[in-house]
Design an enzyme around this catalytic site. Sequence first.
Site, PDB file in Angstrom:
ATOM      1  N   ASP A  82      10.655  20.059 -52.944  1.00 48.29           N
ATOM      2  CA  ASP A  82      10.060  19.560 -54.182  1.00 48.29           C
ATOM      3  C   ASP A  82       8.652  19.023 -53.880  1.00 48.29           C
ATOM      4  O   ASP A  82       8.453  18.315 -52.891  1.00 48.29           O
ATOM      5  CB  ASP A  82      10.973  18.433 -54.720  1.00 48.29           C
ATOM      6  CG  ASP A  82      10.656  18.035 -56.140  1.00 48.29           C
ATOM      7  OD1 ASP A  82      10.018  18.828 -56.855  1.00 48.29           O
ATOM      8  OD2 ASP A  82      11.054  16.918 -56.542  1.00 48.29           O
ATOM      9  N   HIS A 181       7.125  11.268 -64.529  1.00 46.17           N
ATOM     10  CA  HIS A 181       7.917  10.917 -63.338  1.00 46.17           C
ATOM     11  C   HIS A 181       8.117   9.398 -63.261  1.00 46.17           C
ATOM     12  O   HIS A 181       7.236   8.633 -63.640  1.00 46.17           O
ATOM     13  CB  HIS A 181       7.164  11.304 -62.053  1.00 46.17           C
ATOM     14  CG  HIS A 181       7.116  12.774 -61.782  1.00 46.17           C
ATOM     15  ND1 HIS A 181       5.943  13.492 -61.825  1.00 46.17           N
ATOM     16  CD2 HIS A 181       8.073  13.655 -61.424  1.00 46.17           C
ATOM     17  CE1 HIS A 181       6.196  14.746 -61.501  1.00 46.17           C
ATOM     18  NE2 HIS A 181       7.475  14.878 -61.254  1.00 46.17           N
ATOM     19  N   GLY A 210      10.379  14.866 -64.015  1.00 54.54           N
ATOM     20  CA  GLY A 210      10.446  13.578 -64.720  1.00 54.54           C
ATOM     21  C   GLY A 210      11.644  13.559 -65.651  1.00 54.54           C
ATOM     22  O   GLY A 210      11.546  13.178 -66.820  1.00 54.54           O
ATOM     23  N   GLY A 211      12.799  13.980 -65.127  1.00 57.22           N
ATOM     24  CA  GLY A 211      13.987  14.127 -65.974  1.00 57.22           C
ATOM     25  C   GLY A 211      14.652  12.816 -66.360  1.00 57.22           C
ATOM     26  O   GLY A 211      15.438  12.775 -67.311  1.00 57.22           O
ATOM     27  N   ASN A 231      14.613  18.191 -62.999  1.00 56.35           N
ATOM     28  CA  ASN A 231      14.460  17.365 -61.789  1.00 56.35           C
ATOM     29  C   ASN A 231      14.774  15.916 -62.136  1.00 56.35           C
ATOM     30  O   ASN A 231      14.257  15.381 -63.137  1.00 56.35           O
ATOM     31  CB  ASN A 231      13.015  17.452 -61.284  1.00 56.35           C
ATOM     32  CG  ASN A 231      12.718  18.792 -60.668  1.00 56.35           C
ATOM     33  OD1 ASN A 231      13.453  19.754 -60.853  1.00 56.35           O
ATOM     34  ND2 ASN A 231      11.628  18.861 -59.928  1.00 56.35           N
ATOM     35  N   THR A 234      14.703   9.205 -60.360  1.00 60.75           N
ATOM     36  CA  THR A 234      14.614   7.761 -60.619  1.00 60.75           C
ATOM     37  C   THR A 234      15.940   7.190 -61.128  1.00 60.75           C
ATOM     38  O   THR A 234      16.338   6.077 -60.733  1.00 60.75           O
ATOM     39  CB  THR A 234      13.474   7.477 -61.622  1.00 60.75           C
ATOM     40  OG1 THR A 234      12.275   8.049 -61.089  1.00 60.75           O
ATOM     41  CG2 THR A 234      13.263   5.995 -61.834  1.00 60.75           C
TER      42      THR A 234
HETATM   43  P1  13P Z   1      12.254  11.330 -62.161  1.00 68.89           P
HETATM   44  O1  13P Z   1      12.148  10.521 -60.898  1.00 68.89           O
HETATM   45  O2  13P Z   1      11.433  10.793 -63.264  1.00 68.89           O
HETATM   46  O3  13P Z   1      13.667  11.587 -62.538  1.00 68.89           O
HETATM   47  O4  13P Z   1      11.612  12.757 -61.817  1.00 68.89           O
HETATM   48  C1  13P Z   1      12.066  13.468 -60.718  1.00 68.89           C
HETATM   49  C2  13P Z   1      11.212  14.651 -60.473  1.00 68.89           C
HETATM   50  O5  13P Z   1      10.571  15.175 -61.352  1.00 68.89           O
HETATM   51  C3  13P Z   1      11.178  15.185 -59.104  1.00 68.89           C
HETATM   52  O6  13P Z   1      10.342  16.266 -58.989  1.00 68.89           O
END
Ligand code: 13P
Length: 417
Positions: A82, A181, A210-211, A231, A234
Site C-alpha cells: 500500500d 485518510h 480512507g475507508g 482500504n 484507522t
Molecule cells: P483509513 O486509515 O482512513 O481507514 O485509510 C486507510 C487507507 O486508505 C490505507 O491506504
Amino acid sequence: MALVRMSDLLRHAHRERYAVGAYDVVDTAFLEAVLDGAESCQAPVIVSLAESHFEHFDFESLMAAAVDAARRAKVPIAIHLDHGQSLATVERAIRLGCNSVMLDASLSSLEDNIKATREIVHLARSCGVAVEGELGYVPGVEGEAAEKHPGAMQLTSLEDAERYIAETEVDCLAISVGTVHGRLRGMPQLDFERLSAINKALHIPLVIHGGTGLNDAQYRALAANGVAKINYFTGLADAAARSILEEAEDNPSPTYTALVRGVRTAIRTEVNRTCRLFGAAGRAGAALAASRPWREVEHVVVYNLRDDGSGRSEDWAAFAAQGVAALGAIPGVRGVLAGRALQKDARYHHCWLIRFAAAEVLASYRDHPDHVRYADNMFRPAAPDRITIDFELIDVLREDKESKFTPPALTSLSAKT
Ligand code: 13P
C-alpha cells in the site's frame, strides 16, 4: 484456501458488486486478527503493508509472517503493498511476496503519475503481480489525527481517469470522491455522481482509500457503484488503542501482555463488522472459485562443473556466490539457493534452487540482462552438463480442487539457466 491473484479477486467483487476489505497491518497481532475476522464471516480479504508504516515494523519479517499466515488461512487472500513510494520498494515488495502493488504518485502531475505508473506496470506484469494506480488526491495519514492533512483534496476527473487507464493499463484504480485518510473532522460527503460516471466509463475495479468513518449506507453505495476494494486502517488502530486504554483504566499497574490482551478481539470484531458492510461476508467460496491460485515456481538446475579443477569445493563456493548475487537481484526472484550433493556418486553434484514469484517470471528472468550475462559468461561455459526444470508449486493440501482455472501451458517459456 490459499493466496490468490488479486486481479481475479477484484474482478469477482466488481462483477458481484461487493468490496473486499484491504486492511493495513502493522504487526502480527493485526495480521492474525485481520485473517481471523475475515474467516469469522467467510470473506475474501486483502492484507496490506503500507510504506508509510515502515517505521513501525521490519518489512521483511512482517512479510514473511503475512505470506505464511495467508497460506494457512481459510479464506482467499491477496497481499498488497500500500502506498509504495518508489520503484525500489515495489521491487522489494514483490521479492518478499506481495502479489499486488501500488505506487503512490497521486501528488504528481498527471503526466508524471502516468509515467511512473507505467514503469511499475511493466515491472509488475513481468512478475505476474497486479497494480493499483491512484488518481486524484485523498488527503490525510492512515491512523493519524485529522490535523495531519498535508494537502487539499483533489477529486478524480473522469477525463483524466480515462486517459490514465488507457496509458497505464493498471488492474484497479484508486479514486478520490471525498474520503480522507485517518481520523475525520466530520462525516465526509461523497460524490456518488462522479463515482458512478467513472465506473460506467472505465469498467475496472475501483478502490477507495480512507475507508474509516463512513456510514453504512455510504459503504453499500460505494460497492454498488464499482468500488471493489476499500482500504481500512484507522478504524482498526482506534479499536486496538481503545482496548489498551480500557485495560489501563481498569488496572493501575498493568503488564504489557495485560495491556494488549484485548487487541486482537477488538480488531477481529471491526474486520468482521466492515466485511459485512462491504458485502464481502459469505463470499469466500465464490471468490476462490473465480480466482487463480497464486503459485510460485521453483526453477531447479542440477549440474556438474567442467572437470578442469574448478570443481574443487572452494572454487565452487566462490562461483556459486557470484551467481547468488547476480541472479538474486533480478525482479520477481524471491530467493536463490545454491546446493552441493551429499552423495559423492550422485549423477549431479550441484544445484540451483531459484524461487520465482509466479510463472510470468520465467520469461522476464530468462531475458533479463543480469541473467543473460551470468548464464552466457559464467555458468554455461563452466557447467555444460546440466538439467533445468521449472516446477509450479501447488499447495496440494489447501488449494481448493473446485477452482475453475488451470495453469497456462509454459513449454515455450522455460527460463534456461
Ligand atoms: P483509513 O486509515 O482512513 O481507514 O485509510 C486507510 C487507507 O486508505 C490505507 O491506504
